[in-house]
Structures are given as C-alpha cells and as structure tokens.
Design an enzyme around this catalytic site. Structure first.
Site: not given
Ligand code: ADP
Ligand code: MG
Length: 399
Positions: A38, A379
């Site tokens: 990330r 999500g």
C-alpha cells in the site's frame, strides 16, 4: 454520483500545503511492516506532489486504535519506509493535528514531506467530528484523497476535511473512479457481471444495481444455491439464505423484464460436508444442479458451468467480477474461481475485479497483472458496485 472528479493534475499545488489522505493501513508484526504494497502504491501521488514543489502533509489510519494512543499502531514505521522509497527525509509528527503537527506543518519548505500520526488515535476521526476536520484543514491549503479503501466512510480525514478545503483525487483514487465509474456509467458492451461469494444477503444491492446496467449477469459461488432453490430445485445441504428466496425470485423477474441474460451454474462440485480445516483434502463429485443429492453440499461450480461462464466472459467488452465461484481457499474447490480468473486474464475486454476475497484470489492464482483493474478497496468497491455515493469521492471537486 458524478465520477468525473478533479485530480492533483487539475489544481496548482506548487508552494501549497497539501494534506494527502493515503491508505497506509499496512500489516505489521513485531513493529515491522510485513507488506509495504500500500505504501508503494501511494508513491506516484507523493512523488508528483514533491516534484511540483508542494509542502506535503500525509495522513492515514492504521488498525483500529478506537481513539486510544496505542504505540504499536504508530505510523512511525510508515514514515521510515516512505523515506526509504523517496530517498528523502519524512518528518514524523508526534500527534495528529495537535501542536506538534501544526508547528511541523508550518515549518515545511517546498518539496518537504511530513506524516501525521494515526488519524484514529483521535476519537473524532470516525465520527467525522468537525473540530478534527477543521484542525486538519487548518494545516493545509488543499486536500487530496488517495485512499480508496476508506472512501466509503465519512470520517474527518476522508471526507469531513473537504468541507474546509478544495479537494481533489490522487492517482489511486482517480484510477479507481475513472475505470469503475466508466464501467458503470458508460460501459462498452456487451457488459457482463460475474457475482459470487458466500451469501446473497451480502450482495443484495449489488445484484439489484448491476441488473440495471449489464447485458449478462452470472451468479456463482455460495449465493447461486439460493437462486437455484428459488427456482424450485432441491440443493441438499448447500448454503441457502431462506429469507432471501423471494428476493431471488424478484431479481430473476427483473432480469427477464429488462432482457438481462441471467446465468446460473448448470453443474456443481459437491461433498458431504464443508472442508475442515478449510484447505483439507476433500473428496468431491460433480453433479448437475437439477440433481444435487440431499446429503451433499455445493462447494464450487462444475466443469460445464466453468465453460459457460468463461465463454460469456470472453464474448464481453466489459467484465466486472466480484466474489469467488466456490470455496477457493481449498485447491480442490478453487477450479471454478480459477476458470473465471483465467477467462478474465485471456479476455481483451476491460476487466475489473472488486471485493477483498476475489482480489486476493486473483493475486494468489497469479492472474493479477492480466486484469485491467483490481480494486484496492473491498468494502468501498462493493458500495461502488451498489451504485452508492461514496463520501470520500463525492466530496471531491467535479471537473
Ligand atoms: P468478496 O470478498 O470477493 O466480496 P465474499 O466475501 O462475498 O467475496 O465471499 C468469499 C467467500 O465465499 C469465500 O470465503 C468462499 O469460501 C465463500 N464461498 C464461495 N462459494 C461458496 C459455497 N458454495 N459455499 C460456501 N461458501 C462459499
Ligand atoms: Mg470477503
């Protein structure tokens, strides 16, 4: 929702203080980062801001400190890694938007980079507290959101701060929004969606929204058995959401009314019980879905379904995939998921994978670099496919 948002390239950043929300929620063990993926992914945005002579103030959450100052969730290790990747010092603030952060932000020179402490050290962060948003905004002239994984949350550092600053996207968010936004708003057709995963109830709104947009909707994975049961087939011990049978009937009627081709598996891998542990060796047989024995459960799609789903995917110009076709954590039950991943990899279509487990499956199976776009937000990508407005994106300036 408008998907046409301004990015860092659409705003003057030279000499400006730029507060950049990143996703530095990296896994750590014994105080060491175990995957810096990330951080690496955030570098293009950071490097662009530095090269343009912005004063860069980075922020992120890590883990769930829930307003407590947990030292093991400090972003210090992240500052160190960014500094290594950038070849340049990254100033670490001792707090989030307190005195130390404010002083260090004020002292930045053009091209300098600093990192604030874990935004979730402050209780107000997840409550989108205007006091915290204002304090964050007071350090900066511009807000950049480059954290797609939290874009579905209205928190101070993901959306609230945009009430007080001009807000644009970083490269990561821009890529997510432009590729997925185009697929949903103006797809090249045929547009095929492939849905799977465990439960129908997890994806009610995804199914409903995609039926408005696609030419073909393929349903596999655990949720397929509820659809099969709704069609009147007996599905043995397979996962069935009994409360959602009517919903499935409604969706099948909607597909028919809209002329959407709805594909369910014609055959399935079955076993007497769920593998335990999940990757344990398990004897399976393959049966037609019209013929699932009462004492068996469906745990993957069968070879005929693999072929049909792959053929539909290959004929498409746009494919969106969310949710594994079976219990892919088990090699014997991963065949359907592998077949779909392979079909996407072989296709010339724009291929988009959303959802945490589907993304993980693509990476694990080695197909990741043959897919147009694998969303970084589980999500968030689901809410995107549901057609919901994501606060961290809605707050950005329209082009
Ligand atoms: P995503 O994270 O990509 O949105 P989900 O979380 O909805 O996907 O679903 C993934 C899970 O679904 C996996 O853990 C997988 O084992 C499970 N699953 C898939 N098919 C079945 C099935 N036939 N029976 C039970 N579980 C299944
Ligand atoms: Mg999941």
């Amino acid at each position: 929702m408008n998907y046409n948002k301004k990015s860092i390239e659409d705003i003057e950043v030279a000499g400006k203080r730029v507060l950049c929300r990143c996703d530095f929620n990296v896994p750590t063990k014994d105080g060491k980062i175990t995957s810096d993926k990330r951080i690496v992914a955030a570098m293009p945005t950071i490097e662009y801001l530095v090269s343009k002579g912005a004063k860069v103030i980075l922020c992120s959450h890590m883990g769930k400190p829930k307003g407590e100052w947990k030292p093991e969730l400090s972003l210090k290790v992240v500052a160190q890694r960014i500094s290594e990747l950038l070849g340049k010092e990254v100033v670490m603030a001792a707090d989030v938007a307190g005195e130390d952060a404010q002083a260090k932000a004020a002292a930045l020179q053009n091209g300098d980079v600093m990192l604030l402490e874990n935004t979730r050290y402050i209780k107000g962060e997840t409550k989108n507290d205007p006091e915290l948003s204002k304090a964050l905004a007071s350090m900066a002239d511009i807000f950049v959101n480059d954290a797609f994984g939290t874009a579905h949350r209205a928190h101070s550092s993901t959306a609230g701060v945009a009430d007080y600053l001009p807000a644009v996207s970083g490269y990561l968010v821009q890529k997510e929004v432009s590729i997925m936004g185009k697929a949903l708003a103006n797809p090249e057709r045929p547009f095929v969606a492939i849905l799977g995963g465990a439960k129908v109830s997890d994806k009610l709104n995804v199914i409903n929204n995609l039926l408005e947009k696609v030419d073909t909707l393929i349903i596999g994975g655990g949720m397929a058995y509820t659809f099969l049961a709704a069609q009147g087939y007996s599905v043995g011990k397979s996962l069935v959401d009994n409360e959602k049978l009517d919903y499935c009937k409604e969706m099948m009627a909607k597909a028919q009314a809209k002329g959407v081709n709805l594909l369910l598996p014609v055959d399935t891998a079955v076993a007497g019980s769920f593998p335990n542990p999940i990757d344990a060796e398990i004897p399976v047989s393959y049966v037609d879905c019209t013929n699932i024995p009462d004492d068996q459960m469906g745990l993957d799609i069968g070879p005929k379904a693999c072929e049909a789903f792959a053929a539909a995917a290959k004929s498409a110009k746009t494919v969106v995939w969310n949710g594994p076709m079976g219990v892919f954590e088990n090699p014997t039950l991963a065949k359907g998921t592998v077949a779909v991943a392979q079909a996407l990899a072989d296709s010339d279509a724009v291929t988009i994978v959303g959802g945490g487990d589907s993304a993980a499956a693509c990476e694990q199976l080695g197909f990741a670099d043959k897919i147009t776009h694998i969303s970084t937000g589980g999500g968030a990508s689901l809410e995107f496919l549901e057609g919901l407005e994501l606060p961290g994106i809605a707050c950005l300036q329209d082009k």
